[in-house]
Write an enzyme that holds these catalytic residues in place. Sequence first.
Site: not given
Ligand code: F6P
Length: 543
Positions: A213, A267, A353, A512
């Site tokens: 994303e 995260g 989560e 994913k």
């Molecule tokens: O999809 C879950 C996740 O890994 C979260 O734990 C995290 O906050 C988010 O995606 C975004 O990850 P990143 O900061 O690596 O883009």
Amino acid sequence: MKNINPTSTEAWKELEKHFKKIRNEHMRDMFSDDENRAEKFSILWEDFYVDYSKNRITEDTRSLLLQLAEECQLEEAINDYFSGEAINRTENRPVLHTALRAAKDAEIKVRGENVLPEVEEVKTKIKDFSFEVISGARKGYTGKAFTDVVNIGIGGSDLGPVMVTESLKFYKNHLNMHFISNVDGDHVHETIKDLNPETTLFLIVSKTFTTMETLSNATTVREWFLRSVPEKEVSKHFVAVSTNLEKVESFGIDRNNIFPMWDWVGGRFSLWSAVGLSISLAIGYDNFAALLDGARKMDEHFKNTSFKENLPVQLALLSIWYNNFFKAESEAVIPYSQYLNRFPSYLQQAIMESNGKSVDRNGERVDYETGTIIWGEPGTNSQHAFFQLIHQGTKLIPADFIGFKRSLFGDKDHQDKLMANFFAQTEALLNGKNEDEVEEELKSKGFRREEVDRLKAFKVFEGNKPTTTILIEKLTPESMGKLIALYEHKIFVQGIIWNIFSYDQWGVELGKQLASKILAEFGEKEVSDHDSSTGTLLKYYLK
Ligand code: F6P
């Protein structure tokens, strides 16, 4: 950190017996039997007054829950957590968001090295950068000061920053903040459509710098920028926050424009790191530092206070009591402040989560409930939306009510009305209204007997619905820091007692992987093997 099955403890067995004894007791009676109940079940700490007396507990419940915490060796686990043990064992990492707000001269070692100097270095970088952008000293490629800041990130790289900037909007400066998270192209295009590339600063925030994303949104924004600006100017407008310095550089971001973070910051607990750069830009570094100070105070409270007087411990134990004994499935968080409107969705990631796990720390399937479902909306709006179900529905929904003694604009009339509702709701949920009271009320309003008989069942409120009141002096960066850290440590305590790993998130991976596979099929316009539902849907979509 020992792996202890909570159900094998003495306390758990006693709690099961105790539960059978008190499950039908009404809190109304608990209050009338003990005039000191409110005092016994409340904690005053700094500017927080937490009243948990409107919960379906007795002193025995509390003692047994505290015993459970002890038998699960919570104290040892807290020491491991704060001292940098690799308690995130499935990823072999410490969990040290607390180091980001520790005192400057503290010493916290990761793999033998004190991390505090590095943390301080990044804080200085955040401070200087924020000052330059806010003051207008740092300029865009045409020499104009920045007016807009866009944070591009998702999950923990979005929810924390967006929640805090919303919550502390009152303290905001002139910069317009925008957040792009969803891969939905309409989100990014809607956000950038009115932005001026000359005066917009982009923060690309991704711990891993591999998140689909964020990379898609960053690429789209970069292309949009390059449509009107020469490539050499990218470095003036794009900065990144990440652990993955190589990936950031290969995306085309200057090394000097990278704010590093570390793998020992999860995260969803990263807003205290450079992930919070947007917060510092929105409210200024001093306010960001006050947010960190508040969190540090809560850390110290959590580390150093007996469990009986310990806010995160008590909140976690109450939640376990409802989740594992009353089998309540969800918990509501109702802030009586419009500023906190994103707080429940922030908590959804932090809590769900973390503790949405069904395998224990031995790798065995658990045979007891773990993570609760979190939801909520600010009061009083939520009173006019879902409160009906909390008052009269069939489900038990323990709720945290968060309120502030003083409003920020000081409008007494509104504040009194808001807080009258705040107190009234928890009182109504506690006491309810029984049949006699309903009859009395209907009669006094002149209803005829048949009407009273016809209506009374619908108007009865059982009450006995648990709430915890968190009453805070005032919404400030510091109190917000304390509040967030309160829930962070509640999550930790629950994970320890449920004997699960709270700091990984393998459950988000499968979706994913399948999305990448399906995306490739879109490219080839050919649907491969899927279950018949997904296969038919894909064919219909591609038609
Ligand atoms: O999809 C879950 C996740 O890994 C979260 O734990 C995290 O906050 C988010 O995606 C975004 O990850 P990143 O900061 O690596 O883009």
